[in-house]
Design a protein around this motif. Structure first.
Motif, PDB file in Angstrom:
ATOM      1  N   ASN A 196       0.843  -1.203   0.000  1.00 59.06           N
ATOM      2  CA  ASN A 196       0.000   0.000   0.000  1.00 59.06           C
ATOM      3  C   ASN A 196       0.870   1.242   0.000  1.00 59.06           C
ATOM      4  OD1 ASN A 196      -2.611   1.212   0.075  1.00 59.06           O
ATOM      5  ND2 ASN A 196      -2.199   1.810   2.179  1.00 59.06           N
TER       6      ASN A 196
ATOM      7  N   SER B 100      -0.349   2.578   9.826  1.00 55.95           N
ATOM      8  CA  SER B 100      -1.727   2.134   9.646  1.00 55.95           C
ATOM      9  C   SER B 100      -2.603   2.504  10.834  1.00 55.95           C
ATOM     10  CB  SER B 100      -1.772   0.619   9.435  1.00 55.95           C
ATOM     11  OG  SER B 100      -1.048   0.255   8.286  1.00 55.95           O
TER      12      SER B 100
ATOM     13  N   GLN C 218       7.772  -3.670  -1.903  1.00 57.93           N
ATOM     14  CA  GLN C 218       6.408  -4.012  -2.286  1.00 57.93           C
ATOM     15  C   GLN C 218       6.334  -5.355  -2.990  1.00 57.93           C
ATOM     16  OE1 GLN C 218       3.981  -0.929  -4.035  1.00 57.93           O
ATOM     17  NE2 GLN C 218       5.381   0.646  -3.350  1.00 57.93           N
TER      18      GLN C 218
ATOM     19  N   TRP D 218      -6.151   3.605   1.141  1.00 46.71           N
ATOM     20  CA  TRP D 218      -5.954   2.159   1.292  1.00 46.71           C
ATOM     21  C   TRP D 218      -6.147   1.513  -0.075  1.00 46.71           C
ATOM     22  CZ3 TRP D 218      -3.618  -1.246   3.955  1.00 46.71           C
ATOM     23  CH2 TRP D 218      -4.006  -2.585   3.960  1.00 46.71           C
ATOM     24  N   ARG D 219      -5.042   1.346  -0.806  1.00 44.74           N
ATOM     25  CA  ARG D 219      -5.082   0.797  -2.158  1.00 44.74           C
ATOM     26  C   ARG D 219      -3.964  -0.228  -2.347  1.00 44.74           C
ATOM     27  NH1 ARG D 219      -4.549   6.129  -2.758  1.00 44.74           N
ATOM     28  NH2 ARG D 219      -2.589   5.887  -3.872  1.00 44.74           N
ATOM     29  N   PRO D 220      -3.925  -1.291  -1.529  1.00 49.69           N
ATOM     30  CA  PRO D 220      -2.831  -2.255  -1.679  1.00 49.69           C
ATOM     31  C   PRO D 220      -2.883  -2.969  -3.015  1.00 49.69           C
ATOM     32  CG  PRO D 220      -4.489  -3.106  -0.169  1.00 49.69           C
ATOM     33  CD  PRO D 220      -4.873  -1.693  -0.472  1.00 49.69           C
ATOM     34  N   SER D 221      -1.726  -3.136  -3.642  1.00 52.20           N
ATOM     35  CA  SER D 221      -1.683  -3.868  -4.904  1.00 52.20           C
ATOM     36  C   SER D 221      -1.778  -5.376  -4.666  1.00 52.20           C
ATOM     37  CB  SER D 221      -0.386  -3.536  -5.657  1.00 52.20           C
ATOM     38  OG  SER D 221       0.752  -3.821  -4.871  1.00 52.20           O
TER      39      SER D 221
ATOM     40  N   ARG E 131      -0.867   2.578  -7.158  1.00 49.96           N
ATOM     41  CA  ARG E 131      -1.809   1.459  -7.007  1.00 49.96           C
ATOM     42  C   ARG E 131      -3.150   1.782  -7.651  1.00 49.96           C
ATOM     43  NH1 ARG E 131       0.346   4.002  -2.975  1.00 49.96           N
ATOM     44  NH2 ARG E 131      -1.301   3.628  -1.471  1.00 49.96           N
TER      45      ARG E 131
ATOM     46  N   SER F 196       1.304   4.800   1.980  1.00 51.92           N
ATOM     47  CA  SER F 196      -0.040   4.401   2.418  1.00 51.92           C
ATOM     48  C   SER F 196      -0.744   5.581   3.053  1.00 51.92           C
ATOM     49  CB  SER F 196       0.059   3.264   3.417  1.00 51.92           C
ATOM     50  OG  SER F 196       0.872   3.613   4.499  1.00 51.92           O
TER      51      SER F 196
END
Length: 1002
Positions: free
Chosen positions: A174, A189, A344, A529-532, A870, A1002
Motif C-alpha cells: 500500500n 496504519s 512491495q 488504502w489501495r494495496p496492490s 496502485r 499508504s
C-alpha cells in the motif's frame, strides 16, 4: 509543498509558494530533483535564480507548521501539461513523471546495498522459521502429539502466520515501505500510539531473541564438550563463555555491513538445507545398528502406532505452545524493509513463499518421523524372542520389546533422534549450529533497524541518540551496540525458560496488530488504502488478530497479560505525551483529510439528481457530502419556511438512500451564499474540501452578470477547496419537470408509458411538521394518477439523463484525461467511482499529453507511475498531437461564441473603452484574446481529441483548465469551459487544491 519563511538576498519566500522581490515582479519556486537545484522564476522580468541543493532552504528555514512528512505528488513528478501565466512550467521541457521519480530514487540510492526478494526476505524468513526447533523439538512433538495432532499443530501455526503474512503483504504493497519493519507497518496504519507501543517491545524482543538463539547454540557446543570430556569450567559458565564469544563475533559480522551479513546468511542456509536433505535421505536407509535407537525406516505399523497422541505430562495446547515460537520468524524480511530494493514485491513474495516451504518441511518431518521411528527405545541391544511375551508395540514386529525392558527409555521419538536417523549425524549438529546462528544474526540486525525507525519518529524522549546512522547504508551502529548489550545481559543469566514465552507473546502482539491494521484500514475504506496485493480479506485479518490473541493466552496466560499491560501502558503514554513534530501522521486524520469531502451545490436536492447521484458514487462510505442550497433574498428570511424545507429535503435524501446533509443558507447572491458555505459548512475535520458544481448550460442566453457570479464561485481555491464541475449535454436541472417544492420525486414508468406515479411521503407520530401534524417515520406510498401531459422530447431526455448514474453502467470506460498535476484528485475520483458496484465493470483509461517521438516511452513511464499509486487501469493513451492547430470549423465556432462579449476597444476612444471595461468586467479585450490565443486553441483542440477518443465513454474525468485570477475575463473563461466540454458524454472537470490526495505512501 514546503511551507517556510526564508529571506535570501532581500527576497522573502512566502508560505504560499510565491516570492515578492524588492526589484518587482512575482516569482514562483520550483525544485528540480534531477539536478538537485531550487529554481525561482520571475514573471515580468525573465530572470532565473538557481540555488543548488534544496537542503540549504530546508536547513535555514523556520517551519510554518506544515511538516515535510512525505513527498507530495507535485514534488515527485513534472506536471504533464502546463503553460506560462497559468500554473508555472510547460509540459515536455523536463523528464516525465516516472523518470523524475526514478532519477531521484537512483540518485539517493547510489552506492547503497539493496537486496532482492530471495536474499533479503526468503532466506531470512526460512532461517528464522526453521530455527533450532526443527532439529531439537520436532520429533519430540510427534512423540507426544502423534502424527495427526502434530500436523494439526503445524497447520494451526501456519494458518496464523499465513493470515499475518497476507496482512503484512497488503500493508507493504500500500505504498512505499521505509525501514522499520513491523513498527513502520503498524505506525503508518494504526498511528503512532499503537506503532510506538509495539515498536519498542518488538525491538526489545528481537534483542532478547539474540540471546535465546546464542544460548541454544552454546548449549549444543557444551553438550559436545561434555561428550569429549572437555568442559572449561562447568556447564552453566561454559554456556556464558561460549555465548559471549559468539555474540561478539555476530556483532562483528553485523557491523561489517549488511552485505557481509547477507553472505553469512546464505552460507548458513546452505548448511541448514543440506542438513534437512541429509535427514530425509537417512529415513530411507535402514541400518541395523540404529534399530536400538528406535529407527526402523518406513513401516505401516509404526505409522499406525504413532498416528494418535500419547501425551506424557503434556496437553495438546502445551505442545502447541512449545512449537509455535518456531513460526515467529515471518517478519525477518520485513524488519529490514529499508534495505530491500523493492519492498512491495519482495515482502509478499518472500514471506509467503517462506511460510509455504517451511510449513511443508515441518509437515514432512512430522509424517516421516512418525512413520519410521517408534516412540520408545532404550538405546541398548534388546533383541528378544517374542514367543510367550505380551508385546503390542510396533517394535515387536522387528523383534524388539522396548516397553517392558527395564523401563530405561532413553531414545525414540520422545527424545531427539534426528541425528541418529540422518545419513550423516554430524550434519544435523551443523544444521543446529546454522539454525541458531542464522536466527541470532537475523535478530541482531532486525532489532537495531526497528529501533532506528522508532528513534527517528521521536516518540519516546531520550532514545534518539540510538537512531543515528552511519555510512552509505545508514547503519545504526549505536543500535547494534544497544542490542549487543541487552543480548549479553541475558546470555550472562543463561536461564531463559521464563522470558521465552514473553518474547513469543511480544511477537504475537505484533502479528495481532498487523492483522488488526488491515481490518481497520479496510473497514474505514480510506481512499489511501489501495494495496496492490489483493489476496487478503478484512474479516480474515480480523480473525487472524483474534487467533493471535488466543494463541498468546494458550502459550502463557500470565505472559499474555503482561504483554497486554505493557502495550496498553506504552499506548497511554504516547497518547498522553502526543508525538513530537517529526512523528508520523495519525492514520484517521490522514484518511479524512485526503478523501473527497464534497460541498455539492445542488440547490434543492431533488432538482439536480444526476449531480447528487454521481457525487454519491465516490463519497458513499468514504466521504462527506453536503447539499448546499443558496436561497437568494435581500429580505429577512422566513425561518419557518427554511426549517420546513430543511425537514422536507432531508427526508427526501434519507428516503432516496442518499447519505448526505441538506445545508441551506440565505444570501444576497449565489457567490456570497457559497462563500458562507465554504467557510462554515462541516464540523471539525468533517469539513468539505471539494466544491462540486453543475455546468451552467444556459450561460449564453441568460444574464451575463450571473455568469460573472458563477465564475467567481471557482475562487473556492482561496479556501483550499478543490473544484469539480459536472456537465451533461442534456443539462442537470429538472425542477421545472417535477414541480419543485410540490412533488418531491416523480418518474415515468417505462413499462406503462401511459401512466405516471408520484411518490408521496406520509409521516405520523413524533415531532410536528409545519401543519401541526406529528410524525416519526416516513412511509412510501405509490399513488396512481391519471395520465398527465406527455413530456416534450427535450424534457424526456433531460429526465432520462438525470437518472443515468443510478443505473448499472455495464461494460464501459471511465476516461481520465490527466493534463495537470492537481495533487491527484483527477485520478482519485475515477478510482473511487470504479470501485462502486454499479461501476465495477467499467475500466479506467488514462490519457496524457506527450511528444510524438516518444509515445511508447511516455506510456511506459506513466504506467510505472500509476502502478506506484496502485491505480488499476486498462489502457494508457499518449496524445502526441495535443498541440496541433485545431480545425477551422472549431476556430469559427469559438469566434462566434465570444463575438457578443468582445469589448472592441479599437472602435472607441481609450477612455470610453476603459470605462466600459470597468462597468462590464466580463467583456473580452483584443489584447486578452491575443495573449491567450494559444490557450483558446488548446481548448478547441482538446474537444476534438475528446470526441475522437472518448465519445463512447460512460464518464469523462478531465483536468479543468484554470486562469490566473483577475487576468482572464469571465466570458472568455466560460467560453473555454464550454468549448472544451460540449457535445460529449457526461464529463467531470476536476481541479484539486494541489494538496496531495495520492502519494506513493499508504
Amino acid at each position: 509543498r514546503v511551507g517556510y519563511f526564508l529571506t535570501r538576498n532581500g527576497d522573502t519566500v512566502m508560505s504560499d509558494g510565491s516570492l515578492h522581490s524588492s526589484t518587482g515582479g512575482q516569482q514562483h519556486h520550483h525544485y528540480d530533483t534531477h539536478t538537485n537545484t531550487y529554481y525561482l522564476r520571475t514573471f515580468g522580468h525573465n530572470t532565473i535564480d538557481a540555488v543548488p541543493n534544496i537542503d540549504f532552504y530546508r536547513q535555514t528555514a523556520a517551519p510554518l507548521g506544515e511538516k515535510l512528512i512525505r513527498p507530495t505528488l507535485s514534488e515527485l513528478h513534472d506536471e504533464l501539461d502546463k503553460e506560462p501565466f497559468e500554473d508555472g512550467f510547460a509540459n515536455g521541457e523536463e523528464l516525465t513523471p516516472a523518470e523524475e521519480a526514478a532519477a531521484k530514487e537512483a540518485s539517493e540510492s547510489k552506492g547503497v546495498v539493496k537486496f532482492g526478494w530471495i536474499k533479503g526476505v526468503l532466506v531470512r524468513c526460512m532461517l528464522n522459521i526453521w530455527g533450532v526447533m526443527l532439529f531439537i523439538r520436532m520429533t519430540w512433538i510427534v512423540g507426544q502429539a502423534g502424527i495427526a495432532y502434530s500436523c494439526i499443530i503445524v497447520i494451526m501455526a501456519t494458518v496464523v502466520t499465513t493470515i499475518t503474512g497476507c496482512s503484512t503483504s497488503a500493508i507493504a504493497t500500500n505504498g512505499f515501505v521505509r525501514g522499520g519493519g513491523a513498527y513502520y507497518l503498524i505506525s503508518r496504519s494504526l498511528g503512532p500510539e499503537f506503532g510506538g507501543s509495539i515498536g519498542l517491545i518488538f525491538a526489545f524482543a528481537n534483542a532478547v531473541a539474540v540471546a535465546m538463539y546464542v544460548v541454544g547454540f552454546a548449549e549444543t557446543v557444551v553438550e559436545l564438550l561434555i561428550n569429549f570430556d572437555a568442559l572449561m569450567l562447568d556447564q552453566i559458565n561454559d554456556v556464558r563463555i561460549i555465548g559471549t564469544i559468539t555474540v561478539i563475533l555476530l556483532l562483528g559480522i553485523s557491523v561489517a555491513g549488511m552485505e557481509w551479513e547477507a553472505k553469512a546468511q546464505i552460507f548458513l542456509l546452505f548448511i541448514l538445507v543440506t542438513a534437512i536433505f541429509n535427514y530425509f535421505i537417512g529415513t530411507f536407509i535402514p541400518v541395523e545398528s540404529k534399530e536400538k535407537f528406535g529407527f526402523f525406516s518406513y513401516d505401516a505399523s509404526i505409522l499406525a502406532d504413532n498416528f494418535g497422541p500419547d501425551f506424557r505430562g503434556q496437553t495438546f495446547f502445551s505442545v502447541f505452545s512449545i512449537f509455535f515460537p518456531a513460526a515467529t520468524g515471518i517478519l525477518a524480511g520485513a524488519n529490514i524493509s529499508g534495505d530491500l530494493a523493492d519492498p512491495q514485491m519482495a515482502i509478499p513474495k518472500g514471506t509467503l513463499l517462506a511460510i509455504l516451504i517451511t510449513g511443508l518441511v515441518y509437515m514432512g518431518v512430522a509424517i516421516s518421523a512418525g512413520a519410521c521411528i517408534v516412540r520408545d527405545a532404550t538405546g541398548m541391544e534388546s533383541n528378544v524372542t517374542l514367543s510367550g511375551l505380551n508385546c503390542t508395540d510396533a517394535a515387536c514386529k522387528f523383534g524388539y520389546d522396548f516397553t517392558s525392558y527395564c523401563g530405561c527409555v532413553t531414545e525414540g521419538l520422545v527424545l531427539q533422534v534426528m541425528s541418529v536417523v540422518s545419513g550423516f549425524g554430524p550434519l544435523i549438529t551443523a544444521g543446529i549450529f546454522s539454525a541458531t546462528l542464522s536466527s541470532a544474526l537475523a535478530s541482531l540486525v532486525s532489532a537495531p533497524k526497528v529501533f532506528q525507525a522508532l528513534c527517528k519518529d521521536n516518540i519516546y524522549p531520550g532514545i534518539a541518540v540510538f537512531g543515528k546512522g552511519y555510512g552509505k547504508n545508514n547503519e545504526p551502529l549505536r543500535g547494534y551496540l544497544l542490542t549487543f548489550g541487552i543480548a549479553l545481559a541475558f546470555i550472562v543469566i543463561a536461564e531463559l525458560n521464563v522470558i521465552a514465552p514473553i518474547i513469543s507473546n511480544f511477537f504475537l502482539a505484533s502479528y495481532a496488530l498487523i492483522n488488526f491494521s488491515v481490518f481497520h484500514a479496510s473497514l474505514a475504506n480510506s481512499p489511501g488504502w489501495r494495496p496492490s496485493f489483493k489476496y487478503y480479506n478484512m474479516w480474515v485479518s480480523l480473525a487472524g488478530a483474534i487467533l493471535c490473541c488466543v494463541v498468546m493466552f494458550i502459550i502463557n496466560w500470565w505472559a499474555a497479560l503482561l504483554t497486554n499491560v505493557i502495550v496498553l501502558s506504552l499506548y497511554i503514554y504516547v497518547s498522553y505525551k502526543k508525538p513530537g513534530e517529526n512523528v508520523v501522521w495519525d492514520a484517521l486524520t490522514v484518511s479524512v483529510s485526503s478523501r473527497p469531502q464534497c460541498l455539492v451545490m445542488t440547490g434543492a436536492p431533488n432538482s439536480r439528481p444526476a449531480l447528487l447521484h454521481l457525487v454519491h458514487a465516490f463519497t458513499k462510505n468514504v466521504g462527506l457530502m453536503l447539499c448546499g442550497h443558496v436561497r437568494v433574498s435581500s429580505r429577512r428570511p422566513n425561518f419557518k419556511e427554511l426549517n420546513s424545507d430543511m425537514l422536507r429535503y432531508q427526508r427526501w435524501l434519507l428516503n432516496n438512500s442518499s447519505k448526505a446533509f441538506y445545508t441551506p443558507v440565505v444570501a444576497e447572491d449565489l457567490r456570497q451564499g457559497t462563500q458562507y458555505l465554504l467557510q462554515a459548512a462541516g464540523l471539525g475535520r468533517l469539513r468539505p474540501n471539494t466544491l462540486v458544481l453543475g455546468f451552467k448550460n444556459d450561460w449564453r442566453i441568460g444574464d451575463i452578470k450571473e455568469v460573472e457570479t458563477y465564475i467567481n464561485l471557482i475562487d473556492a481555491f482561496d479556501f483550499q477547496y478543490g473544484v469539480v464541475i459536472l456537465r451533461l449535454r442534456e443539462g442537470l436541472d429538472i425542477s421545472h419537470i417535477q414541480g419543485q417544492g410540490t412533488v418531491l420525486y416523480s418518474f415515468q414508468d417505462k413499462a406503462q408509458s401511459d401512466e405516471c406515479f408520484v411518490v408521496l411521503l406520509i409521516y405520523r407520530e413524533g415531532i410536528t411538521d409545519e401543519d401541526g401534524k406529528a410524525y416519526t417515520r416516513p412511509l412510501l406510498k405509490k399513488e396512481k394518477r391519471s395520465p398527465t401531459v406527455p413530456l416534450n422530447v427535450a424534457d424526456q431526455r433531460l429526465l432520462d439523463a438525470s437518472q443515468q448514474f443510478q443505473q448499472k453502467q455495464g461494460k464501459g470506460t471511465i476516461d481520465v484525461w490527466w493534463l495537470f498535476d492537481d495533487g491527484g484528485l483527477t485520478l482519485l475520483i475515477p478510482y473511487l467511482i470504479a470501485n462502486k458496484k454499479k461501476w465495477k465493470d467499467c475500466k479506467i483509461r488514462v490519457f496524457i499529453g506527450g511528444k510524438i517521438n516518444r509515445i511508447d516511452h511516455d506510456r511506459r513511464a506513466m504506467a510505472t507511475l500509476l502502478s506506484k499509486f496502485r491505480i488499476d487501469f486498462s489502457d494508457i493513451t499518449v496524445l502526441g498531437d495535443i498541440n496541433t492547430k485545431p480545425k477551422s470549423e472549431g476556430l469559427t465556432e469559438f469566434a462566434q461564441m465570444i463575438e457578443q462579449y468582445k469589448l472592441r476597444e479599437d472602435d472607441m476612444e481609450q477612455e470610453a473603452a476603459e470605462k466600459l471595461k470597468s462597468e462590464e468586467p466580463w467583456r473580452i479585450t483584443d489584447n486578452e484574446l491575443e495573449l491567450y490565443k494559444a490557450k483558446s486553441n488548446r481548448q478547441i483542440r482538446l474537444n476534438e481529441l475528446l470526441k475522437e477518443h472518448s465519445s463512447t465513454a460512460n464518464l469523462i474525468v478531465m483536468s479543468m483548465p484554470l486562469a490566473r485570477k483577475g487576468a482572464v475575463s469571465s466570458a472568455l473563461y466560460m467560453a473555454w469551459l464550454d468549448t472544451l466540454s460540449k457535445d460529449l458524454p457526461p464529463i467531470l472537470l476536476v481541479r484539486g487544491n494541489h494538496q496531495s490526495v495520492l502519494t506513493f505512501y499508504s
